[in-house]
Design a protein around this motif. Structure first.
Motif, PDB file in Angstrom:
ATOM      1  N   VAL A  37       0.900  -1.311  -0.057  1.00  0.00           N
ATOM      2  CA  VAL A  37       0.099  -0.025  -0.055  1.00  0.00           C
ATOM      3  C   VAL A  37       0.893   1.480  -0.071  1.00  0.00           C
ATOM      4  O   VAL A  37       0.234   2.218  -0.211  1.00  0.00           O
ATOM      5  CB  VAL A  37      -1.021  -0.017   1.208  1.00  0.00           C
ATOM      6  N   ALA A  38       1.982   1.135   0.556  1.00  0.00           N
ATOM      7  CA  ALA A  38       3.009   2.294   0.361  1.00  0.00           C
ATOM      8  C   ALA A  38       4.327   1.945   0.372  1.00  0.00           C
ATOM      9  O   ALA A  38       4.888   1.440   1.048  1.00  0.00           O
ATOM     10  CB  ALA A  38       2.771   3.200   1.675  1.00  0.00           C
ATOM     11  N   PRO A  39       4.927   2.130  -0.860  1.00  0.00           N
ATOM     12  CA  PRO A  39       4.301   2.736  -2.145  1.00  0.00           C
ATOM     13  C   PRO A  39       3.243   1.774  -2.815  1.00  0.00           C
ATOM     14  O   PRO A  39       3.486   0.457  -2.600  1.00  0.00           O
ATOM     15  CB  PRO A  39       5.415   2.717  -3.199  1.00  0.00           C
ATOM     16  N   GLU A  40       2.452   2.398  -3.377  1.00  0.00           N
ATOM     17  CA  GLU A  40       1.281   1.612  -3.814  1.00  0.00           C
ATOM     18  C   GLU A  40       1.469   0.623  -4.997  1.00  0.00           C
ATOM     19  O   GLU A  40       2.423   1.026  -5.702  1.00  0.00           O
ATOM     20  CB  GLU A  40      -0.036   2.487  -4.361  1.00  0.00           C
ATOM     21  N   CYS A  41       1.079  -0.521  -4.784  1.00  0.00           N
ATOM     22  CA  CYS A  41       1.388  -1.592  -5.911  1.00  0.00           C
ATOM     23  C   CYS A  41       2.872  -1.873  -6.019  1.00  0.00           C
ATOM     24  O   CYS A  41       3.269  -2.256  -7.325  1.00  0.00           O
ATOM     25  CB  CYS A  41       0.964  -1.061  -7.205  1.00  0.00           C
ATOM     26  N   ALA A  42       3.706  -1.738  -5.035  1.00  0.00           N
ATOM     27  CA  ALA A  42       5.139  -2.083  -5.057  1.00  0.00           C
ATOM     28  C   ALA A  42       5.277  -3.307  -5.309  1.00  0.00           C
ATOM     29  O   ALA A  42       4.638  -4.140  -4.580  1.00  0.00           O
ATOM     30  CB  ALA A  42       5.871  -1.570  -3.701  1.00  0.00           C
ATOM     31  N   PRO A  43       6.027  -3.937  -6.306  1.00  0.00           N
ATOM     32  CA  PRO A  43       6.424  -5.344  -6.414  1.00  0.00           C
ATOM     33  C   PRO A  43       6.946  -6.107  -5.215  1.00  0.00           C
ATOM     34  O   PRO A  43       7.505  -5.368  -4.323  1.00  0.00           O
ATOM     35  CB  PRO A  43       7.420  -5.561  -7.467  1.00  0.00           C
ATOM     36  N   LEU A  44       6.343  -7.327  -4.799  1.00  0.00           N
ATOM     37  CA  LEU A  44       6.850  -8.002  -3.697  1.00  0.00           C
ATOM     38  C   LEU A  44       7.314  -9.363  -4.322  1.00  0.00           C
ATOM     39  O   LEU A  44       7.068  -9.742  -5.416  1.00  0.00           O
ATOM     40  CB  LEU A  44       5.691  -8.308  -2.672  1.00  0.00           C
ATOM     41  N   GLU A  74      10.856 -16.170   0.037  1.00  0.00           N
ATOM     42  CA  GLU A  74      10.789 -15.785  -1.238  1.00  0.00           C
ATOM     43  C   GLU A  74      11.814 -14.835  -1.780  1.00  0.00           C
ATOM     44  O   GLU A  74      12.448 -14.489  -2.949  1.00  0.00           O
ATOM     45  CB  GLU A  74       9.445 -15.313  -1.976  1.00  0.00           C
ATOM     46  N   ALA A  75      12.080 -13.910  -0.863  1.00  0.00           N
ATOM     47  CA  ALA A  75      13.097 -12.692  -0.924  1.00  0.00           C
ATOM     48  C   ALA A  75      14.330 -13.267  -1.247  1.00  0.00           C
ATOM     49  O   ALA A  75      15.300 -12.752  -1.553  1.00  0.00           O
ATOM     50  CB  ALA A  75      12.928 -11.675   0.186  1.00  0.00           C
ATOM     51  N   ALA A  76      14.688 -14.809  -0.662  1.00  0.00           N
ATOM     52  CA  ALA A  76      15.994 -15.289  -0.686  1.00  0.00           C
ATOM     53  C   ALA A  76      16.285 -15.843  -1.745  1.00  0.00           C
ATOM     54  O   ALA A  76      17.266 -16.579  -2.004  1.00  0.00           O
ATOM     55  CB  ALA A  76      15.953 -16.224   0.477  1.00  0.00           C
ATOM     56  N   THR A  77      15.230 -15.722  -2.902  1.00  0.00           N
ATOM     57  CA  THR A  77      15.567 -16.514  -4.102  1.00  0.00           C
ATOM     58  C   THR A  77      16.275 -15.762  -5.086  1.00  0.00           C
ATOM     59  O   THR A  77      16.458 -14.564  -4.858  1.00  0.00           O
ATOM     60  CB  THR A  77      14.074 -16.843  -4.704  1.00  0.00           C
ATOM     61  N   PRO A  78      17.231 -16.218  -5.926  1.00  0.00           N
ATOM     62  CA  PRO A  78      18.055 -15.530  -6.705  1.00  0.00           C
ATOM     63  C   PRO A  78      17.241 -14.582  -7.679  1.00  0.00           C
ATOM     64  O   PRO A  78      17.631 -13.484  -8.087  1.00  0.00           O
ATOM     65  CB  PRO A  78      18.643 -16.645  -7.594  1.00  0.00           C
ATOM     66  N   ALA A  79      15.784 -14.954  -8.035  1.00  0.00           N
ATOM     67  CA  ALA A  79      15.396 -14.070  -9.079  1.00  0.00           C
ATOM     68  C   ALA A  79      14.716 -12.862  -8.129  1.00  0.00           C
ATOM     69  O   ALA A  79      14.812 -11.823  -8.897  1.00  0.00           O
ATOM     70  CB  ALA A  79      13.969 -14.931  -9.288  1.00  0.00           C
ATOM     71  N   TRP A  80      14.323 -13.125  -7.015  1.00  0.00           N
ATOM     72  CA  TRP A  80      14.021 -11.670  -6.118  1.00  0.00           C
ATOM     73  C   TRP A  80      15.273 -10.806  -6.157  1.00  0.00           C
ATOM     74  O   TRP A  80      15.158  -9.650  -6.233  1.00  0.00           O
ATOM     75  CB  TRP A  80      13.331 -12.088  -5.297  1.00  0.00           C
ATOM     76  N   GLN A 103      16.116  -8.992  -9.047  1.00  0.00           N
ATOM     77  CA  GLN A 103      15.247  -7.872  -9.643  1.00  0.00           C
ATOM     78  C   GLN A 103      15.384  -6.819  -8.204  1.00  0.00           C
ATOM     79  O   GLN A 103      15.294  -5.632  -8.834  1.00  0.00           O
ATOM     80  CB  GLN A 103      13.476  -8.530  -9.190  1.00  0.00           C
ATOM     81  N   ALA A 104      15.300  -7.048  -7.204  1.00  0.00           N
ATOM     82  CA  ALA A 104      15.788  -6.115  -6.048  1.00  0.00           C
ATOM     83  C   ALA A 104      17.059  -5.260  -6.313  1.00  0.00           C
ATOM     84  O   ALA A 104      17.043  -4.105  -6.313  1.00  0.00           O
ATOM     85  CB  ALA A 104      15.940  -6.599  -4.824  1.00  0.00           C
TER      86      ALA A 104
END
Length: 101
Positions: free
Chosen positions: A41-48, A82-88, A91-92
């Motif tokens: 919600v803040a930032p709105e629609c931020a990728p997760l 999921e934040a520990a995955t190589p893809a994320w 992306q981050a």
């Protein structure tokens, strides 16, 4: 049947996230199936790590959410996992550095 919807916000890595949980959305085979919604919600629609759009709807046995400590603990653990995955991570890192093209 309990139709109450639990709604609360958490901060995850600087992103305000709203977690909505309806523990008895449906009964399946005699067991409650809950509906978990996670939305940045803040930032709105931020990728997760669990959604590129910032919104995820997930149906799960209520006992699984309870076993993990409730909807907030479940959501945080899912995001952290999921934040520990190589893809994320890729992306981050790209979002932090930006791109030239």
């Amino acid at each position: 049947m309990n139709t109450a919807i639990f709604t609360q916000r958490i901060d995850w890595n600087g992103i305000a996230i709203e977690v909505r949980w309806e523990p008895a959305w449906l009964t399946f085979d005699g067991h409650p199936l809950g509906h978990l919604q996670i939305q940045s919600v803040a930032p709105e629609c931020a990728p997760l790590p669990i959604t590129e759009t910032g919104y995820r709807s997930h149906f799960i046995p209520a006992c699984d959410v309870i076993a993990d400590g409730g909807p907030l603990a479940y959501a945080r653990a899912w995001l952290d996992h999921e934040a520990a995955t190589p893809a994320w991570k890729s992306q981050a890192e790209g979002a932090r550095q930006g791109t030239l093209f």
